[in-house]
Design an enzyme around this catalytic site. Structure first.
Site, short mmCIF file in Angstrom:
data_model
loop_
_atom_site.label_atom_id
_atom_site.label_comp_id
_atom_site.label_asym_id
_atom_site.label_seq_id
_atom_site.Cartn_x
_atom_site.Cartn_y
_atom_site.Cartn_z
N GLY A 71 0.82 -1.21 0.00
CA GLY A 71 0.00 0.00 0.00
C GLY A 71 0.85 1.26 0.00
N THR A 72 1.96 1.23 0.72
CA THR A 72 2.82 2.42 0.80
C THR A 72 3.32 2.80 -0.60
OG1 THR A 72 3.50 1.86 3.03
CG2 THR A 72 4.98 3.30 1.79
N GLN A 168 -7.61 -0.14 3.86
CA GLN A 168 -8.36 -0.64 5.02
C GLN A 168 -9.85 -0.84 4.70
OE1 GLN A 168 -7.11 -1.80 7.71
NE2 GLN A 168 -5.10 -0.86 7.92
N SER A 188 -3.54 -3.23 -0.52
CA SER A 188 -2.41 -3.93 0.11
C SER A 188 -2.82 -5.37 0.40
CB SER A 188 -2.04 -3.22 1.41
OG SER A 188 -1.08 -3.97 2.10
N ALA A 189 -1.94 -6.32 0.05
CA ALA A 189 -2.28 -7.74 0.21
C ALA A 189 -2.41 -8.16 1.67
CB ALA A 189 -1.21 -8.60 -0.47
N CYS A 309 3.03 3.82 16.12
CA CYS A 309 3.55 4.18 14.80
C CYS A 309 4.44 3.05 14.33
CB CYS A 309 4.29 5.51 14.84
SG CYS A 309 5.84 5.45 15.70
N1 PLP Z 1 -2.72 2.85 4.00
C1 PLP Z 1 -3.37 2.51 5.12
C2 PLP Z 1 -4.68 3.13 5.43
C3 PLP Z 1 -2.80 1.58 5.99
O1 PLP Z 1 -3.43 1.24 7.12
C4 PLP Z 1 -1.54 1.02 5.66
C5 PLP Z 1 -0.87 0.08 6.59
O2 PLP Z 1 -1.09 0.08 7.77
C6 PLP Z 1 -0.92 1.42 4.47
C7 PLP Z 1 -1.54 2.33 3.67
C8 PLP Z 1 0.41 0.86 4.07
O3 PLP Z 1 0.28 -0.41 3.50
P1 PLP Z 1 1.56 -1.40 3.40
O4 PLP Z 1 1.81 -1.90 4.77
O5 PLP Z 1 1.11 -2.47 2.46
O6 PLP Z 1 2.68 -0.60 2.85
#
Ligand code: PLP
Length: 376
Positions: A71-72, A168, A188-189, A309
């Protein structure tokens, strides 16, 4: 009873057995999807199948589905790749949005944690420069759903592009990319029961997207780097299973009902507005979140401090702060999040551990008060 009551699915949901099998099968198969020989074609077929499964989960096109490392990366790719200098983001976005565009204008949320649409409308009207608006589908701490349809309507009227971090929300509420109407959607998987290190950015056909890295021509020249085939395979399998939805709202309601009965002044955040069914953000009055997390951990229950965090340290939650929750109260808030393998017994274990901690703390408060009274 299982060894742990794992109630931290918003951090990472345990790997689903089908995802585990898909990862192992892909590891065994090996091969590079860009190779033209048989092993390469096999790896390509695994990626193609997963792409169909992920695209189908959110009603997206195959060609608009770009695999990322999570997701990041999907958030970073959308925010930089849209090519808009002016970016408006809600005050409750995940760090992977907020930190990706530190210069972004922050849009306020109300006391329930819902984006203030009037603030968005004013911000869009304040400049003629075309903007990118980024608003999440569901908040990671409170589970509160955001009014994406209205965001899209306002943004379109102002010529803005829209990114939605659906990390989410997907798998918890039905998501249809086309009817949602956004330009970019992040997934995100590992929030769905897939492996960590895999995700996707869904891009509307025709929306601008500048790649953020240089390298090979993978993912139709939009995301360079050899694909994480096992991660993608597990993502596809998890997406296939997540399509049936998550039916845990009754268990979540049982938690909230019970904890508020135990501690009448416990507060649930976002309770009055639409939320995903798996998340509760709740405070145990007077008991720091770290104390709660540690005490519950000792009782075999995994939850998280609302304000945890990524470094593992506890900081003030920007989400609760943006909702106007006083700092002392926010410091006592934890997040409990349910998922595909949550059982009623896990919930009972949580309630019992929470009650026992609350009674212990309340009694020690009373005994401290008594000893202070005796000393006076
Ligand atoms: N966006 C949201 C709302 C999240 O809760 C998270 C992870 O906690 C992310 C993005 C990041 O996803 P990833 O851990 O796959 O990088």
């Amino acid at each position: 009873m299982s060894a742990l009551a794992y109630l931290d699915h918003n951090a990472t949901s345990p790997l689903r057995p089908a995802a585990f099998d898909a990862v192992v099968e892909a590891l065994r198969a090996g091969g590079n999807p860009s190779s033209v020989h048989g092993a390469g074609r096999k790896a390509r077929a695994i990626v193609d199948k997963a792409r169909r499964e992920v695209a189908s989960l959110v009603g997206a096109s195959i060609t608009g589905t770009i695999f990322t490392s999570g997701g990041t990366e999907a958030n970073n790719l959308a925010l930089a790749g849209a090519g808009r200098r002016r970016v408006l983001v809600s005050a409750i976005e995940h760090d992977s949005v907020r930190r990706a565009v530190p210069q972004a204008e922050l849009l306020r949320v109300d006391g329930d944690g819902v984006l203030d649409l009037a603030a968005l409308e004013r911000a869009l009207a304040a400049s003629a420069e075309p903007a990118l608006v980024s608003v999440m589908l569901a908040n990671n701490e409170t589970g509160v759903l955001q009014p994406i349809a209205e965001v899209v309507r306002l943004a379109r009227a102002a010529g803005a592009l829209v990114h939605c971090d659906a990390v989410q929300g997907v798998g918890k509420v039905p998501v249809d990319f086309r009817s949602l109407g956004v330009d970019y959607l992040s997934l995100s998987a590992h929030k769905l029961g897939g492996p960590t290190g895999a995700g996707a950015l869904i891009v509307r056909n025709g929306a601008p997207l500048q790649p953020d890295r240089r390298g090979g021509g993978q993912e139709s020249n939009r995301r360079a780097g050899t694909e994480n085939v096992p991660g993608i395979a597990g993502f596809g399998a998890a997406a296939g299973e997540a399509a049936t939805g998550l039916d845990v709202a009754a268990l979540r309601d049982r938690i909230e009902f019970s904890l508020v009965q135990i501690a009448a002044n416990a507060k649930v955040y976002g309770v009055k507005v639409p939320r995903v069914g798996n998340t509760t953000c709740i405070s145990m009055p007077g008991v720091p979140a770290e104390t709660q997390v540690m005490a519950l951990d000792l009782a075999g229950v995994c939850i998280s401090a609302g304000a945890a965090c990524s470094s593992g340290k506890v900081q003030r939650s920007p989400v609760l702060e943006a909702m106007g929750v006083p700092a002392a109260e926010a410091a006592c808030a934890t997040r409990i999040s349910l998922g595909w393998n949550t059982q009623a017994a896990d919930i009972e274990r949580l309630i019992a551990a929470w009650q026992s901690l609350y009674i212990r703390v309340s009694q020690s408060d009373i005994s401290h008060t008594d000893s202070r009274a005796r000393a006076a």
